[in-house]
Design a protein around this motif. Structure first.
Motif, mmCIF file in Angstrom:
data_model
loop_
_atom_site.group_PDB
_atom_site.id
_atom_site.type_symbol
_atom_site.label_atom_id
_atom_site.label_comp_id
_atom_site.label_asym_id
_atom_site.label_seq_id
_atom_site.Cartn_x
_atom_site.Cartn_y
_atom_site.Cartn_z
ATOM 1 N N CYS A 128 0.835 -1.201 0.000
ATOM 2 C CA CYS A 128 0.000 0.000 0.000
ATOM 3 C C CYS A 128 0.872 1.255 0.000
ATOM 4 C CB CYS A 128 -0.930 -0.018 1.208
ATOM 5 S SG CYS A 128 -1.941 1.471 1.389
ATOM 6 N N LEU A 129 1.892 1.273 0.843
ATOM 7 C CA LEU A 129 2.803 2.418 0.903
ATOM 8 C C LEU A 129 3.488 2.627 -0.452
ATOM 9 C CD1 LEU A 129 4.503 1.853 4.374
ATOM 10 C CD2 LEU A 129 2.805 3.604 3.802
ATOM 11 N N TYR A 130 3.976 1.548 -1.031
ATOM 12 C CA TYR A 130 4.683 1.640 -2.309
ATOM 13 C C TYR A 130 3.775 2.194 -3.405
ATOM 14 C CZ TYR A 130 7.227 0.465 -6.514
ATOM 15 O OH TYR A 130 7.866 0.554 -7.731
ATOM 16 N N HIS A 131 2.603 1.612 -3.543
ATOM 17 C CA HIS A 131 1.702 2.033 -4.621
ATOM 18 C C HIS A 131 1.199 3.462 -4.409
ATOM 19 C CE1 HIS A 131 1.844 -1.700 -6.755
ATOM 20 N NE2 HIS A 131 1.500 -2.382 -5.685
ATOM 21 N N SER A 132 0.861 3.798 -3.179
ATOM 22 C CA SER A 132 0.379 5.160 -2.902
ATOM 23 C C SER A 132 1.469 6.192 -3.153
ATOM 24 C CB SER A 132 -0.124 5.262 -1.457
ATOM 25 O OG SER A 132 -1.224 4.406 -1.253
ATOM 26 N N LEU A 133 2.679 5.899 -2.692
ATOM 27 C CA LEU A 133 3.782 6.838 -2.903
ATOM 28 C C LEU A 133 4.125 6.939 -4.394
ATOM 29 C CD1 LEU A 133 5.705 8.806 -1.574
ATOM 30 C CD2 LEU A 133 7.284 6.905 -1.168
ATOM 31 N N SER A 134 4.068 5.834 -5.108
ATOM 32 C CA SER A 134 4.320 5.856 -6.550
ATOM 33 C C SER A 134 3.297 6.734 -7.273
ATOM 34 C CB SER A 134 4.298 4.436 -7.120
ATOM 35 O OG SER A 134 5.378 3.680 -6.607
ATOM 36 N N GLU A 135 2.041 6.694 -6.840
ATOM 37 C CA GLU A 135 1.002 7.543 -7.432
ATOM 38 C C GLU A 135 1.275 9.023 -7.154
ATOM 39 O OE1 GLU A 135 -2.757 6.153 -5.935
ATOM 40 O OE2 GLU A 135 -2.663 4.308 -7.111
ATOM 41 N N ILE A 136 1.718 9.325 -5.941
ATOM 42 C CA ILE A 136 2.053 10.705 -5.573
ATOM 43 C C ILE A 136 3.220 11.203 -6.423
ATOM 44 C CG2 ILE A 136 3.014 12.135 -3.705
ATOM 45 C CD1 ILE A 136 1.266 10.243 -1.816
ATOM 46 N N ILE A 137 4.220 10.357 -6.607
ATOM 47 C CA ILE A 137 5.378 10.717 -7.427
ATOM 48 C C ILE A 137 4.931 10.983 -8.863
ATOM 49 C CG2 ILE A 137 7.529 9.831 -8.426
ATOM 50 C CD1 ILE A 137 7.954 8.370 -5.672
ATOM 51 N N GLN B 275 1.994 11.932 -9.849
ATOM 52 C CA GLN B 275 1.160 13.138 -9.888
ATOM 53 C C GLN B 275 1.991 14.415 -9.839
ATOM 54 O OE1 GLN B 275 -1.678 13.418 -6.659
ATOM 55 N NE2 GLN B 275 -2.268 15.493 -7.219
ATOM 56 N N TYR B 276 2.961 14.484 -8.928
ATOM 57 C CA TYR B 276 3.708 15.730 -8.701
ATOM 58 C C TYR B 276 5.031 15.815 -9.472
ATOM 59 C CZ TYR B 276 0.414 16.854 -5.002
ATOM 60 O OH TYR B 276 -0.724 17.147 -4.296
ATOM 61 N N GLU B 277 5.531 14.695 -9.943
ATOM 62 C CA GLU B 277 6.774 14.645 -10.716
ATOM 63 C C GLU B 277 7.941 15.392 -10.065
ATOM 64 O OE1 GLU B 277 5.578 16.058 -14.594
ATOM 65 O OE2 GLU B 277 4.687 14.116 -15.089
ATOM 66 N N PRO B 278 8.290 15.026 -8.819
ATOM 67 C CA PRO B 278 9.431 15.691 -8.181
ATOM 68 C C PRO B 278 10.746 15.312 -8.849
ATOM 69 C CG PRO B 278 8.628 13.876 -6.819
ATOM 70 C CD PRO B 278 7.685 14.000 -7.975
ATOM 71 N N ASP B 279 11.720 16.218 -8.744
ATOM 72 C CA ASP B 279 13.042 15.992 -9.325
ATOM 73 C C ASP B 279 13.945 15.200 -8.390
ATOM 74 O OD1 ASP B 279 12.544 17.727 -11.633
ATOM 75 O OD2 ASP B 279 12.571 19.343 -10.154
ATOM 76 N N GLU B 280 13.818 15.480 -7.098
ATOM 77 C CA GLU B 280 14.684 14.854 -6.106
ATOM 78 C C GLU B 280 13.870 14.505 -4.869
ATOM 79 O OE1 GLU B 280 18.263 17.105 -5.357
ATOM 80 O OE2 GLU B 280 18.594 17.440 -7.493
ATOM 81 N N ALA B 281 14.404 13.565 -4.086
ATOM 82 C CA ALA B 281 13.719 13.145 -2.859
ATOM 83 C C ALA B 281 14.641 13.339 -1.659
ATOM 84 C CB ALA B 281 13.292 11.681 -2.953
ATOM 85 N N SER B 282 14.034 13.667 -0.552
ATOM 86 C CA SER B 282 14.728 13.837 0.718
ATOM 87 C C SER B 282 14.020 12.951 1.742
ATOM 88 C CB SER B 282 14.664 15.305 1.145
ATOM 89 O OG SER B 282 15.179 15.466 2.447
ATOM 90 N N ILE B 283 14.738 11.982 2.261
ATOM 91 C CA ILE B 283 14.140 11.024 3.185
ATOM 92 C C ILE B 283 14.836 11.118 4.537
ATOM 93 C CG2 ILE B 283 13.663 8.582 3.623
ATOM 94 C CD1 ILE B 283 13.573 8.152 0.612
ATOM 95 N N GLU B 284 14.020 11.213 5.576
ATOM 96 C CA GLU B 284 14.578 11.252 6.925
ATOM 97 C C GLU B 284 15.166 9.896 7.276
ATOM 98 O OE1 GLU B 284 13.030 11.913 11.459
ATOM 99 O OE2 GLU B 284 12.222 13.239 9.928
ATOM 100 N N SER C 196 11.477 5.706 -9.859
ATOM 101 C CA SER C 196 11.021 6.835 -10.671
ATOM 102 C C SER C 196 12.203 7.629 -11.227
ATOM 103 C CB SER C 196 10.111 7.756 -9.853
ATOM 104 O OG SER C 196 10.884 8.492 -8.933
ATOM 105 N N GLY C 197 13.409 7.244 -10.873
ATOM 106 C CA GLY C 197 14.604 7.900 -11.404
ATOM 107 C C GLY C 197 15.065 9.118 -10.622
ATOM 108 N N MET C 198 14.487 9.335 -9.457
ATOM 109 C CA MET C 198 14.871 10.508 -8.660
ATOM 110 C C MET C 198 16.214 10.323 -7.954
ATOM 111 S SD MET C 198 11.708 12.057 -6.543
ATOM 112 C CE MET C 198 10.741 10.587 -6.385
ATOM 113 N N LYS C 199 16.918 11.419 -7.792
ATOM 114 C CA LYS C 199 18.089 11.453 -6.925
ATOM 115 C C LYS C 199 17.549 11.455 -5.501
ATOM 116 C CE LYS C 199 22.078 14.091 -5.609
ATOM 117 N NZ LYS C 199 22.291 15.306 -4.914
ATOM 118 N N ILE C 200 18.140 10.641 -4.630
ATOM 119 C CA ILE C 200 17.657 10.509 -3.256
ATOM 120 C C ILE C 200 18.751 10.955 -2.296
ATOM 121 C CG2 ILE C 200 16.800 8.897 -1.508
ATOM 122 C CD1 ILE C 200 16.016 7.066 -3.970
ATOM 123 N N SER C 201 18.379 11.830 -1.368
ATOM 124 C CA SER C 201 19.293 12.257 -0.311
ATOM 125 C C SER C 201 18.666 11.900 1.025
ATOM 126 C CB SER C 201 19.546 13.764 -0.389
ATOM 127 O OG SER C 201 20.179 14.095 -1.602
#
Length: 166
Positions: free
Chosen positions: A47-56, A58-67, A95-100
């Motif tokens: 559920c987390l994976y699919h929901s987050l993938s849908e958000i990505i 929808q918004y098409e972010p360039d980069e991700a920041s994860i705590e 999704s190909g994002m750079k992750i920090s």
């Protein structure tokens, strides 16, 4: 640059998307993905994976920041949160994002200027920096926005250093 901030969790995963324009942040969206405690852990992670993938998508972010995971005394909870964090990283990577990744101390330092800041101070800074009428709820959402802001500040610093090196 559009940044997706994530506060990982398996019951509540906070997310926030901000657009960094120069030194100014604009909110694109934020919220929380929740899973039912009665669900099997495998289903919660799906559920987390699919929901987050849908958000990505929808918004098409360039980069991700994860705590980064703050280890608490409950090992079982830490492992489960770690699994949710891994799912979030996978969704972003696919999704190909750079992750920090940033520790809670780094995020607090970037927003408040003090790594041991109280949660209310952090929430107040998120509200102020993003020019919001109220503090985003649940707390996980405000934490995710804080992670995105932290990355934005770091990205600006990296760009300045890159210019100096050239």
């Amino acid at each position: 640059m559009r940044i997706l901030g994530i506060d990982p969790g398996y019951a509540i995963l906070g997310y926030g998307i901000v657009e960094l324009k120069g030194n100014h942040f604009e909110v694109c969206g934020y919220g929380a993905i929740t899973t039912d405690a009665k669900m099997d852990m495998t289903d919660r992670l799906k559920c987390l994976y699919h929901s987050l993938s849908e958000i990505i998508a929808q918004y098409e972010p360039d980069e991700a920041s994860i705590e980064e995971l703050f280890f608490n005394t409950n090992v079982k909870t830490a492992i489960m949160v770690g699994q949710a964090r891994g799912v979030a990283i996978l969704a972003c990577a696919n999704s190909g994002m750079k992750i920090s990744e940033y520790t809670p101390l780094q995020i607090k330092q970037a927003l408040v200027g003090y790594g041991r800041a109280e949660k209310k101070q952090m929430q107040s800074m998120v509200k102020t920096i993003l020019n919001l009428q109220q503090v985003p709820k649940p707390d996980d959402t405000a934490d995710a926005l804080a992670a995105a802001i932290c990355h934005g500040h770091s990205a600006n610093a990296r760009r300045r250093l890159d210019k100096i090196k050239k």
